[in-house]
Design a protein around this motif. Sequence first.
Motif, PDB file in Angstrom:
ATOM      1  N   UNK A  56       0.826  -1.192  -0.211  1.00 43.99           N
ATOM      2  CA  UNK A  56       0.034   0.023  -0.118  1.00 43.99           C
ATOM      3  C   UNK A  56       0.629   1.328   0.202  1.00 43.99           C
ATOM      4  N   UNK A  57       2.005   1.199   0.540  1.00 40.76           N
ATOM      5  CA  UNK A  57       2.822   2.404   0.901  1.00 40.76           C
ATOM      6  C   UNK A  57       3.449   2.613  -0.769  1.00 40.76           C
ATOM      7  N   UNK A  58       3.354   1.426  -1.462  1.00 43.82           N
ATOM      8  CA  UNK A  58       4.084   2.192  -2.896  1.00 43.82           C
ATOM      9  C   UNK A  58       2.978   2.783  -3.570  1.00 43.82           C
ATOM     10  N   UNK A  59       1.656   2.498  -3.388  1.00 42.94           N
ATOM     11  CA  UNK A  59       0.519   3.271  -4.077  1.00 42.94           C
ATOM     12  C   UNK A  59       0.451   4.663  -3.329  1.00 42.94           C
ATOM     13  N   UNK A  60       0.777   4.971  -2.206  1.00 47.89           N
ATOM     14  CA  UNK A  60       0.879   6.213  -1.622  1.00 47.89           C
ATOM     15  C   UNK A  60       2.026   6.958  -2.047  1.00 47.89           C
ATOM     16  N   UNK A  61       3.263   6.324  -2.538  1.00 48.50           N
ATOM     17  CA  UNK A  61       4.316   7.262  -2.947  1.00 48.50           C
ATOM     18  C   UNK A  61       3.799   7.423  -4.359  1.00 48.50           C
ATOM     19  N   UNK A  62       3.241   6.579  -5.160  1.00 51.64           N
ATOM     20  CA  UNK A  62       2.984   7.068  -6.623  1.00 51.64           C
ATOM     21  C   UNK A  62       1.860   8.303  -6.378  1.00 51.64           C
ATOM     22  N   UNK A  63       0.882   8.263  -5.452  1.00 50.43           N
ATOM     23  CA  UNK A  63       0.062   9.522  -5.352  1.00 50.43           C
ATOM     24  C   UNK A  63       0.636  10.559  -5.368  1.00 50.43           C
ATOM     25  N   UNK A  64       2.004  10.761  -4.626  1.00 53.85           N
ATOM     26  CA  UNK A  64       2.567  11.984  -4.576  1.00 53.85           C
ATOM     27  C   UNK A  64       3.076  12.415  -5.978  1.00 53.85           C
ATOM     28  N   UNK A  65       3.394  11.448  -6.732  1.00 56.58           N
ATOM     29  CA  UNK A  65       3.695  11.722  -8.321  1.00 56.58           C
ATOM     30  C   UNK A  65       2.738  12.314  -9.056  1.00 56.58           C
ATOM     31  N   UNK A  66       1.536  11.909  -8.702  1.00 52.24           N
ATOM     32  CA  UNK A  66       0.206  12.587  -9.469  1.00 52.24           C
ATOM     33  C   UNK A  66      -0.135  13.828  -8.820  1.00 52.24           C
ATOM     34  N   UNK A  67       0.406  14.427  -7.873  1.00 52.05           N
ATOM     35  CA  UNK A  67       0.002  15.951  -7.522  1.00 52.05           C
ATOM     36  C   UNK A  67       0.397  16.565  -8.459  1.00 52.05           C
ATOM     37  N   UNK A  68      -0.421  17.512  -9.529  1.00 51.19           N
ATOM     38  CA  UNK A  68      -0.062  18.062 -10.540  1.00 51.19           C
ATOM     39  C   UNK A  68      -0.686  19.589 -10.401  1.00 51.19           C
ATOM     40  N   UNK A  69       0.036  20.434 -10.945  1.00 54.50           N
ATOM     41  CA  UNK A  69      -0.466  22.022 -11.091  1.00 54.50           C
ATOM     42  C   UNK A  69      -0.105  22.592 -12.481  1.00 54.50           C
ATOM     43  N   UNK A  70      -1.409  22.543 -13.186  1.00 52.04           N
ATOM     44  CA  UNK A  70      -2.948  22.399 -13.018  1.00 52.04           C
ATOM     45  C   UNK A  70      -2.858  20.853 -12.958  1.00 52.04           C
ATOM     46  N   UNK A  71      -3.933  20.433 -12.285  1.00 52.68           N
ATOM     47  CA  UNK A  71      -4.473  18.955 -12.193  1.00 52.68           C
ATOM     48  C   UNK A  71      -5.013  18.355 -13.515  1.00 52.68           C
ATOM     49  N   UNK A  72      -4.792  17.051 -13.579  1.00 51.47           N
ATOM     50  CA  UNK A  72      -5.150  16.364 -14.978  1.00 51.47           C
ATOM     51  C   UNK A  72      -6.072  15.375 -14.834  1.00 51.47           C
ATOM     52  N   UNK A  73      -6.806  15.039 -15.646  1.00 51.80           N
ATOM     53  CA  UNK A  73      -7.609  13.766 -15.395  1.00 51.80           C
ATOM     54  C   UNK A  73      -6.976  12.639 -15.532  1.00 51.80           C
ATOM     55  N   UNK A  74      -7.094  11.605 -14.608  1.00 53.49           N
ATOM     56  CA  UNK A  74      -6.438  10.328 -14.759  1.00 53.49           C
ATOM     57  C   UNK A  74      -7.551   9.133 -14.654  1.00 53.49           C
TER      58      UNK A  74
END
Length: 254
Positions: A153-171
């Motif tokens: 689950x920690x791997x998924x949480x680390x990946x979530x940090x990589x998906x913090x974008x400005x401006x956000x994008x649809x995923x």
Amino acid sequence: MSRRKKRRKQEEEHMDESWLVPYADILTLLLALFIVLFAASSIDAQKFQQIASSFNNVLDGGSSIMEYQAPKQPELESLPIVEEEKKPLEEKSDKQKDKEELEELQRKINKYIKQNKLDDALQTKLTEEGLLVTLQDGALFDSASAKVRAEDAELAREISELLVLNPPRKIIISGHTDNVPINNHEFESNWHLSVMRSVNFMKILLENEKLNPSYFSARGLGEYEPIATNETVEGRAKNRRVEILILPHADLQP
């Protein structure tokens, strides 16, 4: 000399001079004529009046046409740039910029993969649809299970940090399986299993409060979009995967 002869001589001299036109006046008249002809094709009313007045003065013994400035050629006005012609170039520039942003994100994720030695579990690929990040199911799930292992689950949480974008994008999160049939008390089909894997993985990503859930969606594609053959163990392992598709900005899509 008699007065009659003297008078006759003066009259002859006067007659000889009266029909002569100075050479300079002839040139002036010719110049006036050529200027009129030259200007006739593009002359306006004001310039025509000026030339006509000058020409009359010459004929009347007034000032020479040489005292007037030659008419200036009209300057060509620069044509305005039509917005409809300019717009495709702007769109192309925006699309190129968007592509460069996705390429930069890909380098960031690839750096994370290399630093954490996850080359066998994660891969990235820039496609026409967007930036695709692929996770092999073995990195997250046990066989025939849709629950993310606690230790992963920690791997998924680390990946979530990589998906913090400005401006956000649809995923879009997509679950995939191989073609080996499944039918147990929990899942009726591979399609059902793929749906639940994508949803459970997305739930962990969205534990990150910096991500906006409205930009995320999940789907299950079962066995219907394989990337390798299902005839081998290796091929089936590649087909069992979860994909993260990071889309271009919506206003840039055709």
